[in-house]
Design a protein around this motif. Structure first.
Motif, PDB file in Angstrom:
ATOM      1  N   GLY A  74       0.796  -1.220   0.000  1.00  0.00           N
ATOM      2  CA  GLY A  74       0.000   0.000   0.000  1.00  0.00           C
ATOM      3  C   GLY A  74       0.828   1.269   0.000  1.00  0.00           C
ATOM      4  O   GLY A  74       1.970   1.284  -0.454  1.00  0.00           O
ATOM      5  N   VAL A  75       0.229   2.333   0.545  1.00  0.00           N
ATOM      6  CA  VAL A  75       0.885   3.634   0.631  1.00  0.00           C
ATOM      7  C   VAL A  75       1.699   3.653   1.921  1.00  0.00           C
ATOM      8  O   VAL A  75       1.138   3.585   3.019  1.00  0.00           O
ATOM      9  CB  VAL A  75      -0.142   4.789   0.617  1.00  0.00           C
ATOM     10  N   VAL A  76       3.006   3.728   1.776  1.00  0.00           N
ATOM     11  CA  VAL A  76       3.908   3.728   2.930  1.00  0.00           C
ATOM     12  C   VAL A  76       3.564   4.937   3.809  1.00  0.00           C
ATOM     13  O   VAL A  76       3.329   6.026   3.307  1.00  0.00           O
ATOM     14  CB  VAL A  76       5.382   3.771   2.470  1.00  0.00           C
ATOM     15  N   GLU A  77       3.500   4.731   5.107  1.00  0.00           N
ATOM     16  CA  GLU A  77       3.178   5.737   6.134  1.00  0.00           C
ATOM     17  C   GLU A  77       1.678   5.967   6.317  1.00  0.00           C
ATOM     18  O   GLU A  77       1.276   6.682   7.218  1.00  0.00           O
ATOM     19  CB  GLU A  77       3.858   7.081   5.875  1.00  0.00           C
ATOM     20  N   ASP A  78       0.834   5.390   5.466  1.00  0.00           N
ATOM     21  CA  ASP A  78      -0.613   5.567   5.596  1.00  0.00           C
ATOM     22  C   ASP A  78      -1.156   4.605   6.649  1.00  0.00           C
ATOM     23  O   ASP A  78      -0.662   3.487   6.784  1.00  0.00           O
ATOM     24  CB  ASP A  78      -1.294   5.304   4.252  1.00  0.00           C
ATOM     25  N   LYS A  79      -2.191   5.029   7.382  1.00  0.00           N
ATOM     26  CA  LYS A  79      -2.733   4.162   8.439  1.00  0.00           C
ATOM     27  C   LYS A  79      -3.387   2.896   7.886  1.00  0.00           C
ATOM     28  O   LYS A  79      -3.581   1.935   8.611  1.00  0.00           O
ATOM     29  CB  LYS A  79      -3.711   4.936   9.322  1.00  0.00           C
ATOM     30  N   PHE A  80      -3.700   2.878   6.593  1.00  0.00           N
ATOM     31  CA  PHE A  80      -4.293   1.689   5.990  1.00  0.00           C
ATOM     32  C   PHE A  80      -3.255   0.779   5.327  1.00  0.00           C
ATOM     33  O   PHE A  80      -3.608  -0.210   4.692  1.00  0.00           O
ATOM     34  CB  PHE A  80      -5.369   2.089   4.968  1.00  0.00           C
ATOM     35  N   TYR A  81      -1.979   1.108   5.495  1.00  0.00           N
ATOM     36  CA  TYR A  81      -0.894   0.300   4.933  1.00  0.00           C
ATOM     37  C   TYR A  81      -0.980  -1.125   5.467  1.00  0.00           C
ATOM     38  O   TYR A  81      -1.156  -1.352   6.669  1.00  0.00           O
ATOM     39  CB  TYR A  81       0.449   0.939   5.305  1.00  0.00           C
ATOM     40  N   ASN A  82      -0.898  -2.090   4.572  1.00  0.00           N
ATOM     41  CA  ASN A  82      -0.920  -3.518   4.903  1.00  0.00           C
ATOM     42  C   ASN A  82      -2.240  -3.959   5.540  1.00  0.00           C
ATOM     43  O   ASN A  82      -2.273  -4.897   6.325  1.00  0.00           O
ATOM     44  CB  ASN A  82       0.257  -3.897   5.801  1.00  0.00           C
ATOM     45  N   LYS A  83      -3.338  -3.280   5.203  1.00  0.00           N
ATOM     46  CA  LYS A  83      -4.658  -3.671   5.734  1.00  0.00           C
ATOM     47  C   LYS A  83      -5.439  -4.507   4.721  1.00  0.00           C
ATOM     48  O   LYS A  83      -6.016  -5.516   5.072  1.00  0.00           O
ATOM     49  CB  LYS A  83      -5.488  -2.438   6.107  1.00  0.00           C
ATOM     50  N   ASN A  84      -5.501  -4.034   3.467  1.00  0.00           N
ATOM     51  CA  ASN A  84      -6.250  -4.730   2.431  1.00  0.00           C
ATOM     52  C   ASN A  84      -5.629  -4.346   1.087  1.00  0.00           C
ATOM     53  O   ASN A  84      -5.893  -3.265   0.572  1.00  0.00           O
ATOM     54  CB  ASN A  84      -7.726  -4.320   2.481  1.00  0.00           C
ATOM     55  N   VAL A  85      -4.830  -5.233   0.510  1.00  0.00           N
ATOM     56  CA  VAL A  85      -4.091  -4.882  -0.703  1.00  0.00           C
ATOM     57  C   VAL A  85      -5.000  -4.551  -1.878  1.00  0.00           C
ATOM     58  O   VAL A  85      -4.603  -3.821  -2.783  1.00  0.00           O
ATOM     59  CB  VAL A  85      -3.055  -5.962  -1.108  1.00  0.00           C
ATOM     60  N   GLN A  86      -6.228  -5.055  -1.883  1.00  0.00           N
ATOM     61  CA  GLN A  86      -7.176  -4.727  -2.952  1.00  0.00           C
ATOM     62  C   GLN A  86      -7.657  -3.277  -2.853  1.00  0.00           C
ATOM     63  O   GLN A  86      -8.166  -2.715  -3.807  1.00  0.00           O
ATOM     64  CB  GLN A  86      -8.380  -5.675  -2.914  1.00  0.00           C
ATOM     65  N   ARG A  87      -7.504  -2.680  -1.660  1.00  0.00           N
ATOM     66  CA  ARG A  87      -7.944  -1.303  -1.431  1.00  0.00           C
ATOM     67  C   ARG A  87      -6.754  -0.453  -0.960  1.00  0.00           C
ATOM     68  O   ARG A  87      -6.898   0.427  -0.136  1.00  0.00           O
ATOM     69  CB  ARG A  87      -9.052  -1.291  -0.382  1.00  0.00           C
ATOM     70  N   SER A  88      -5.590  -0.726  -1.537  1.00  0.00           N
ATOM     71  CA  SER A  88      -4.355  -0.082  -1.097  1.00  0.00           C
ATOM     72  C   SER A  88      -4.329   1.419  -1.343  1.00  0.00           C
ATOM     73  O   SER A  88      -3.780   2.175  -0.551  1.00  0.00           O
ATOM     74  CB  SER A  88      -3.152  -0.706  -1.805  1.00  0.00           C
ATOM     75  N   VAL A  89      -4.890   1.854  -2.471  1.00  0.00           N
ATOM     76  CA  VAL A  89      -4.818   3.252  -2.882  1.00  0.00           C
ATOM     77  C   VAL A  89      -6.199   3.711  -3.316  1.00  0.00           C
ATOM     78  O   VAL A  89      -6.873   3.011  -4.076  1.00  0.00           O
ATOM     79  CB  VAL A  89      -3.842   3.426  -4.069  1.00  0.00           C
ATOM     80  N   LEU A  90      -6.626   4.869  -2.829  1.00  0.00           N
ATOM     81  CA  LEU A  90      -7.882   5.460  -3.280  1.00  0.00           C
ATOM     82  C   LEU A  90      -7.548   6.624  -4.200  1.00  0.00           C
ATOM     83  O   LEU A  90      -6.801   7.531  -3.826  1.00  0.00           O
ATOM     84  CB  LEU A  90      -8.728   5.938  -2.093  1.00  0.00           C
TER      85      LEU A  90
END
Length: 148
Positions: free
Chosen positions: A34-50
Motif C-alpha cells: 500500500g501507501v507507505v506511512e498511511d494508516k491503511f498500509y498492509n490492511k487490504n491490498v485490494q484497497r491499497s490506494v484510493l
C-alpha cells in the motif's frame, strides 16, 4: 506495452491514526502493501490506494457546497476522471503501476458537510487500486492507462 496519457496528479494525501484530517504530501511511496506511512498500509491490498478526480470536487462546488481536498479519503487526486475505467485497468502514475480493483462506495461521513453529498457523489467518489509495481508518486506526475 502501449500507454495513453490521460492526466496528471494534482494532490497527494495520507491518513494517520491520531489525525482526523488527511495529511497533504508532495510525494508518496507505494509498495505491494500500500501507501507507505498511511494508516491503511498492509490492511487490504485490494484497497491499497484510493484515487479520486477533481471532477467530484467540482460537482460539489456546482451545488454551492465546499468540501476540502482530501475529504473523499483519496491518496491521489487527479485532473482526470477514472470512474468509468473497468476493474483490471492498469495505470502508470509516476514510478508506480497500479491496477483498478474496485469502485469506491459512499461513506456516511460525507453527509457531515451536507446531506446531499452522498447522493451527488453516488457514482463519483473514487476508485480503489492495488499496487502492481512499487514506486514513488509526486505532484505533477503524469497518469497513463496501460495496454491501450
Amino acid at each position: 506495452m502501449s500507454r495513453k496519457r490521460v492526466g496528471e496528479v494534482l494532490k497527494l494525501f495520507i491518513s494517520k491514526s491520531a489525525v482526523s484530517e488527511r495529511i497533504e504530501k508532495v510525494k508518496i511511496a507505494l509498495d505491494e502493501l500500500g501507501v507507505v506511512e498511511d494508516k491503511f498500509y498492509n490492511k487490504n491490498v485490494q484497497r491499497s490506494v484510493l484515487i479520486a478526480s477533481i471532477d467530484s470536487y467540482n460537482l460539489i462546488k456546482n451545488y454551492n457546497l465546499e468540501m476540502p481536498f482530501g475529504y473523499l479519503g483519496e491518496n491521489i487526486l487527479l485532473d482526470y476522471n477514472p470512474y468509468a475505467l473497468e476493474v483490471g485497468t492498469k495505470l502508470k502514475i509516476g514510478g508506480a503501476t497500479l491496477e483498478i480493483s474496485q469502485h469506491c462506495t459512499i461513506c456516511n461521513h460525507l453527509a457531515v458537510i451536507d446531506v446531499k453529498i452522498p447522493t451527488l457523489l453516488k457514482n463519483d467518489r473514487g476508485i480503489f487500486a492495488k499496487i502492481i509495481s512499487k514506486g514513488e508518486i509526486k505532484n505533477g506526475d503524469e497518469v497513463y492507462i496501460l495496454g491501450l
